[in-house]
Design a protein around this motif. Structure first.
Motif, short mmCIF file in Angstrom:
data_model
loop_
_atom_site.label_atom_id
_atom_site.label_comp_id
_atom_site.label_asym_id
_atom_site.label_seq_id
_atom_site.Cartn_x
_atom_site.Cartn_y
_atom_site.Cartn_z
N VAL A 147 10.28 62.21 35.45
CA VAL A 147 11.53 62.97 35.34
C VAL A 147 12.53 62.33 36.29
O VAL A 147 12.20 62.02 37.44
CB VAL A 147 11.31 64.46 35.72
N PHE A 148 13.77 62.13 35.80
CA PHE A 148 14.79 61.48 36.62
C PHE A 148 16.16 62.05 36.30
O PHE A 148 16.36 62.70 35.28
CB PHE A 148 14.80 59.96 36.40
N ALA A 149 17.10 61.79 37.21
CA ALA A 149 18.50 62.15 37.01
C ALA A 149 19.34 61.15 37.78
O ALA A 149 18.88 60.56 38.77
CB ALA A 149 18.79 63.57 37.51
N TYR A 150 20.58 60.94 37.33
CA TYR A 150 21.52 60.08 38.03
C TYR A 150 22.68 60.94 38.51
O TYR A 150 23.21 61.76 37.76
CB TYR A 150 22.01 58.94 37.13
N LEU A 151 23.07 60.72 39.77
CA LEU A 151 24.03 61.57 40.44
C LEU A 151 25.09 60.75 41.16
O LEU A 151 24.93 59.54 41.33
CB LEU A 151 23.28 62.45 41.47
N LEU A 152 26.15 61.42 41.60
CA LEU A 152 27.16 60.83 42.47
C LEU A 152 27.22 61.64 43.75
O LEU A 152 27.23 62.87 43.71
CB LEU A 152 28.55 60.86 41.82
N ASP A 153 27.27 60.94 44.89
CA ASP A 153 27.46 61.65 46.15
C ASP A 153 28.94 62.01 46.30
O ASP A 153 29.75 61.73 45.41
CB ASP A 153 26.91 60.85 47.34
N THR A 154 29.31 62.61 47.40
CA THR A 154 30.70 63.07 47.58
C THR A 154 31.68 61.93 47.79
O THR A 154 32.89 62.16 47.77
CB THR A 154 30.79 64.07 48.75
N SER A 155 31.18 60.71 47.97
CA SER A 155 32.06 59.54 48.06
C SER A 155 32.12 58.78 46.74
O SER A 155 32.75 57.73 46.65
CB SER A 155 31.57 58.59 49.16
N GLY A 156 31.40 59.26 45.73
CA GLY A 156 31.41 58.60 44.43
C GLY A 156 30.34 57.54 44.26
O GLY A 156 30.36 56.80 43.27
N ASN A 157 29.40 57.45 45.20
CA ASN A 157 28.32 56.47 45.09
C ASN A 157 27.24 56.99 44.15
O ASN A 157 26.80 58.14 44.26
CB ASN A 157 27.70 56.20 46.47
N ARG A 158 26.81 56.14 43.25
CA ARG A 158 25.78 56.50 42.28
C ARG A 158 24.40 56.32 42.91
O ARG A 158 24.14 55.33 43.60
CB ARG A 158 25.92 55.62 41.04
N PHE A 159 23.51 57.29 42.66
CA PHE A 159 22.11 57.18 43.07
C PHE A 159 21.27 57.97 42.09
O PHE A 159 21.78 58.69 41.25
CB PHE A 159 21.91 57.66 44.52
N GLY A 160 19.97 57.81 42.19
CA GLY A 160 19.07 58.53 41.29
C GLY A 160 18.02 59.28 42.07
O GLY A 160 17.75 58.99 43.24
N VAL A 161 17.43 60.26 41.41
CA VAL A 161 16.28 60.99 41.93
C VAL A 161 15.22 61.02 40.84
O VAL A 161 15.54 60.94 39.66
CB VAL A 161 16.66 62.42 42.39
N PHE A 162 13.95 61.12 41.26
CA PHE A 162 12.88 61.14 40.27
C PHE A 162 11.63 61.79 40.82
O PHE A 162 11.45 61.89 42.02
CB PHE A 162 12.56 59.70 39.78
N THR A 163 10.79 62.24 39.89
CA THR A 163 9.41 62.61 40.18
C THR A 163 8.56 61.76 39.27
O THR A 163 8.90 61.56 38.09
CB THR A 163 9.11 64.11 39.96
N PRO A 164 7.46 61.23 39.78
CA PRO A 164 6.65 60.33 38.95
C PRO A 164 5.97 61.07 37.80
O PRO A 164 5.87 62.29 37.80
CB PRO A 164 5.60 59.78 39.93
N ALA A 165 5.53 60.29 36.85
CA ALA A 165 4.77 60.83 35.73
C ALA A 165 3.47 61.41 36.28
O ALA A 165 2.92 60.90 37.27
CB ALA A 165 4.46 59.73 34.72
N PRO A 166 2.97 62.47 35.66
CA PRO A 166 1.68 63.02 36.10
C PRO A 166 0.59 61.96 35.98
O PRO A 166 0.59 61.15 35.06
CB PRO A 166 1.42 64.18 35.14
N LYS A 167 -0.31 61.98 36.94
CA LYS A 167 -1.44 61.02 36.89
C LYS A 167 -2.40 61.45 35.81
O LYS A 167 -2.69 62.62 35.65
CB LYS A 167 -2.13 60.96 38.25
#
Length: 125
Positions: A104-124
């Motif tokens: 599971v992942f998402a792409y976001l912008l911080d308050t300065s407009g920098n792009r970053f992502g967050v994720f949780t790995p696939a279940p083992k």
């Protein structure tokens, strides 16, 4: 493969419309190794010269406008992190998305407009 600590930068992604050239550049510059991801067409896994576990990925971009380099943070709950990002003034580029393998992942912008992502790995399995 060991799981990194939560809330740490645990993956990076490079997007390139010239993946072979990008593979060669970083391979020669840093000794990184690139192999096709067996689970995702148009995506290569990146491994450092030492170590067997992948540390990043190279997405094959359709054209130069989609080229990028970003970091991704391992989180406990992607949806909760997306909500917290918005409450802190950040923005959502791509909401929580589940890949075919369960990652599971998402792409976001911080308050300065920098792009970053967050994720949780696939279940083992």
């Amino acid at each position: 493969m060991t799981t990194p600590a939560l809330n740490t930068v645990s993956w990076f992604q490079i997007g390139s419309d010239r993946p072979e050239q990008t593979n060669r550049f970083y391979g020669e510059l840093f000794g990184w190794n690139f192999t096709a991801d067996p689970d995702l067409d148009g995506y290569d896994l990146i491994r450092y010269a030492v170590g067997a576990d992948p540390v990043g990925g190279l997405a094959h971009s359709p054209d130069a406008s989609a080229n990028h380099a970003i970091f991704l943070v391992l989180v406990q709950d992607v949806a909760a992190t997306v909500a917290a990002t918005e409450s802190l003034g950040g923005k959502v580029i791509q909401p929580a998305t589940t890949a075919p393998d369960g990652l599971v992942f998402a792409y976001l912008l911080d308050t300065s407009g920098n792009r970053f992502g967050v994720f949780t790995p696939a279940p083992k399995s």
